[in-house]
Motif scaffolding. Structure first.
Motif, short mmCIF file in Angstrom:
data_model
loop_
_atom_site.label_atom_id
_atom_site.label_comp_id
_atom_site.label_asym_id
_atom_site.label_seq_id
_atom_site.Cartn_x
_atom_site.Cartn_y
_atom_site.Cartn_z
N GLU A 65 0.35 -1.62 0.33
CA GLU A 65 0.46 0.22 -0.48
C GLU A 65 1.13 0.97 0.27
O GLU A 65 0.45 2.34 -0.76
N SER A 66 2.18 1.13 0.69
CA SER A 66 2.86 2.23 0.64
C SER A 66 3.40 2.43 -0.37
O SER A 66 4.01 3.75 -0.91
N MET A 67 3.65 1.54 -1.49
CA MET A 67 4.44 1.73 -3.13
C MET A 67 3.10 1.80 -3.94
O MET A 67 3.92 2.07 -5.32
N ASN A 68 2.01 2.47 -2.97
CA ASN A 68 0.74 2.50 -4.61
C ASN A 68 0.87 1.56 -4.88
O ASN A 68 0.02 1.40 -5.66
N GLY A 69 0.71 0.02 -4.58
CA GLY A 69 0.44 -0.75 -4.99
C GLY A 69 -0.42 -1.24 -4.70
O GLY A 69 -1.61 -1.10 -3.55
N THR A 70 -1.43 -2.58 -5.04
CA THR A 70 -2.45 -3.92 -4.67
C THR A 70 -2.24 -4.76 -4.30
O THR A 70 -1.17 -5.48 -5.36
N ILE A 71 -3.21 -5.57 -3.75
CA ILE A 71 -2.46 -7.28 -3.89
C ILE A 71 -4.03 -8.13 -4.33
O ILE A 71 -4.68 -7.31 -3.65
N ARG A 72 -3.65 -9.27 -5.34
CA ARG A 72 -4.50 -10.54 -4.90
C ARG A 72 -4.69 -11.48 -4.73
O ARG A 72 -3.54 -11.82 -5.59
N VAL B 140 -0.48 -15.73 -5.14
CA VAL B 140 -0.46 -13.80 -5.06
C VAL B 140 -0.47 -13.39 -5.93
O VAL B 140 1.07 -13.13 -6.25
N SER B 141 -0.84 -12.18 -6.51
CA SER B 141 -0.91 -11.33 -7.54
C SER B 141 -0.70 -10.19 -6.58
O SER B 141 -0.89 -9.57 -6.27
N ILE B 142 0.92 -9.53 -7.05
CA ILE B 142 1.47 -7.88 -6.39
C ILE B 142 1.18 -7.05 -7.54
O ILE B 142 2.51 -7.89 -8.85
N TYR B 143 0.96 -6.15 -7.90
CA TYR B 143 1.00 -4.61 -8.73
C TYR B 143 0.96 -4.14 -8.57
O TYR B 143 0.42 -3.37 -7.69
N LEU B 144 2.54 -3.26 -8.90
CA LEU B 144 3.50 -2.16 -8.86
C LEU B 144 3.32 -1.33 -9.62
O LEU B 144 3.44 -1.47 -11.19
N PRO B 145 3.20 0.31 -9.22
CA PRO B 145 3.51 1.03 -10.60
C PRO B 145 4.89 1.48 -10.96
O PRO B 145 5.36 0.58 -10.01
N LEU B 146 5.31 1.18 -12.48
CA LEU B 146 6.51 1.35 -12.96
C LEU B 146 7.19 2.26 -12.48
O LEU B 146 6.91 3.79 -12.45
N ALA B 147 8.65 1.88 -12.46
CA ALA B 147 9.29 3.31 -12.26
C ALA B 147 8.75 4.80 -13.29
O ALA B 147 9.70 3.83 -13.77
N PRO B 148 9.04 5.85 -12.86
CA PRO B 148 9.01 6.91 -14.45
C PRO B 148 10.92 6.29 -14.37
O PRO B 148 11.40 6.48 -13.72
N SER B 149 11.30 6.79 -16.37
CA SER B 149 12.27 6.54 -16.11
C SER B 149 12.78 8.38 -17.93
O SER B 149 11.25 8.15 -18.59
N PRO B 150 13.36 8.17 -17.93
CA PRO B 150 13.39 9.94 -19.18
C PRO B 150 12.84 9.12 -20.16
O PRO B 150 12.73 9.97 -21.23
N SER B 151 13.23 7.69 -20.45
CA SER B 151 13.62 7.58 -22.05
C SER B 151 12.87 6.02 -21.71
O SER B 151 12.87 4.69 -22.07
N SER B 152 11.01 6.11 -20.80
CA SER B 152 10.38 4.74 -21.09
C SER B 152 10.03 4.10 -21.61
O SER B 152 9.62 3.10 -21.65
N ALA B 153 9.83 4.93 -23.10
CA ALA B 153 8.88 4.29 -23.48
C ALA B 153 9.74 3.22 -24.41
O ALA B 153 9.77 2.06 -24.98
N THR B 154 11.31 3.31 -25.15
CA THR B 154 12.60 3.31 -25.02
C THR B 154 12.71 1.81 -24.02
O THR B 154 13.09 0.27 -24.38
N ILE B 155 13.03 2.35 -22.79
CA ILE B 155 13.39 0.84 -22.53
C ILE B 155 11.92 0.00 -22.52
O ILE B 155 11.75 -1.47 -22.07
#
Length: 434
Positions: free
Chosen positions: A390-397, A408-423
């Motif tokens: 929850e502190s990482m803005n994620g959810t658990i199912r 156990v399925s853990i969903y977390l937001p991906l880390a932003p990156s300057p070239s996120s599309a390429t990465i």
């Protein structure tokens, strides 16, 4: 007559909309204090406009509708400021239609505003039934005043007597219904808040009882062995054995306190960009001896996606989940760890082939003091997992089936990156190649 009755029912529908919707919206949404203060008054003003726009019948300089009900409700519950605003709204909008009814509306609206300003403090202190009765009586009085003024102003296009009498009956009846519903909604919201507060206090009580019970046991054991070391002449190897047991018990107490502190303060103190693949590999290395002892085969399908979080707490979260999965397979099995991206979020799926859980156990999973391990568990491990995610803005199912295992399925937001599309493209290509 049926058409007139339908028009009254339409006005009642307009009145009930803010009675039901506004309190629930204010309870769920975290708006500013000014918005929460002015929103009910604005909604009642809109209802006054709607009632006059779609009145009862047509073709007369007198417009009969139920505008006085939202005027009374908003004024009695909102105070003198709301009364002045709503009466001005009724007077100004009614003046746009013209006719002899403009004067009647102005006189009645001013009378309602004045009476509400005087009665509002007394009104809000009354019990529910008395508030409803008072609002109904006031509504009948203003309706009677309107009817008398309509008869007094002798005009050729005066509405039929049947319409005036129906208005005189419908207005107090509609006010009684609206006021009862308003009181019921506020009562239910207050009751729900008390229930939530009671549940929180119960959770705190359970947590305190669990912490007290679990810490007392290792501390008592450690104290007993230290007393043996002090009071009895012992051989060196026996002394070392007792000292080691005492240290192990103290370490167990420290681990419980650490779990409690993680639950109490889950927000990351030093967040950083974490490579999920490397972190999971590190946790698997830590957990592998326990897996080998339990004859559990660990199979991992990983990809180097990144998230933002605190390294130690993220590892602790994964360690708790994997440890639970291994302990759920006492006769051996397979632990699957799978990483991918699903709908723009990182997915970490940890599945076992263990004993599984019932639906009732799943619903209580993560509550303090609840555990499926009997005397071996404290119920703090999964509670900590929920708080960290929850502190990482994620959810658990969590999905489970008896004798088939748990996922156990853990969903977390991906880390932003300057070239996120390429990465992101590279990561997807790498994952596709695995």
């Amino acid at each position: 007559m049926i058409s007139i009755f339908k028009d009254f029912l339409l006005n009642v529908f307009f009145i009930l909309l803010p009675v039901f919707l506004v309190p629930f919206w204010m309870e769920r949404e975290k708006g500013t204090e000014r918005l929460r203060l002015y929103l009910p008054t604005a909604c009642y003003a809109a209802v006054i406009v709607l009632c006059m726009t779609l009145p009862v019948g047509a073709g007369s300089s007198f417009i009969f509708d139920l505008r006085q009900i939202p005027l009374w409700l908003g004024s009695l519950y909102g105070g003198a400021g709301a009364a002045a605003f709503l009466s001005c709204t009724a007077i100004v909008y009614r003046s746009l239609f013209g006719g002899a009814g403009v004067l009647v509306n102005a006189l009645v609206s001013i009378a309602i505003a004045a009476a509400s300003s005087v009665l509002t403090k007394t009104f809000v202190r009354l019990p529910t039934k008395q508030r409803t009765l008072l609002a109904t009586a006031l509504s009948f009085a203003s309706g009677l005043l309107t009817t008398i003024l309509t008869v007094w102003i002798n005009t050729p296009d005066r509405p039929p007597l049947s319409v005036s009498l129906l208005f005189l009956l419908m207005q107090p009846a509609s006010m009684a219904v609206a006021c009862l519903f308003q009181e019921m909604v506020h009562h239910n919201i207050a009751l729900r808040k008390r229930i939530i507060r009671a549940e929180k206090m119960e959770a705190i009580t359970h947590l305190a009882a669990s912490i007290s019970h679990e810490i007392r046991n290792p501390l008592t054991a450690a104290r007993g062995f230290i007393q043996l070391i002090e009071e009895q002449p012992l051989a060196a190897d026996k002394r070392r054995q007792y000292a080691r047991i005492a240290m192990e018990e103290l370490d167990r107490a420290e681990a419980i306190i650490t779990d409690y502190l993680t639950f109490a303060k889950p927000a990351p103190e030093t967040p950083e960009k974490l490579n999920v693949k490397l972190e999971i590999e590190r946790v698997i290395d830590i957990i592998r001896p326990l897996a080998n002892m339990s004859c559990v085969d660990v199979k991992a399908t990983l990809a180097p996606f990144s998230v933002i979080g605190e390294r130690e707490k993220f590892r602790q979260c994964l360690l708790n989940v994997m440890k639970n999965a291994i302990e759920a397979m006492p006769n051996g099995g397979i632990l699957h760890v799978y990483v991918s991206v699903e709908q723009g979020r990182l997915l970490i799926r940890i599945a076992d082939t263990g004993v599984g859980m019932t639906k009732e156990q799943l619903e209580r999973l993560g509550e303090p003091y609840f555990t499926t391990k009997g005397i071996k568990g404290t119920g703090l491990g999964m509670m900590v997992v929920y708080r960290i995610i929850e502190s990482m803005n994620g959810t658990i199912r969590i999905e489970s089936e008896i004798h088939k295992g748990t996922t156990v399925s853990i969903y977390l937001p991906l880390a932003p990156s300057p070239s996120s599309a390429t990465i992101s493209d590279k990561e997807k290509q790498l994952f596709a190649a695995l």
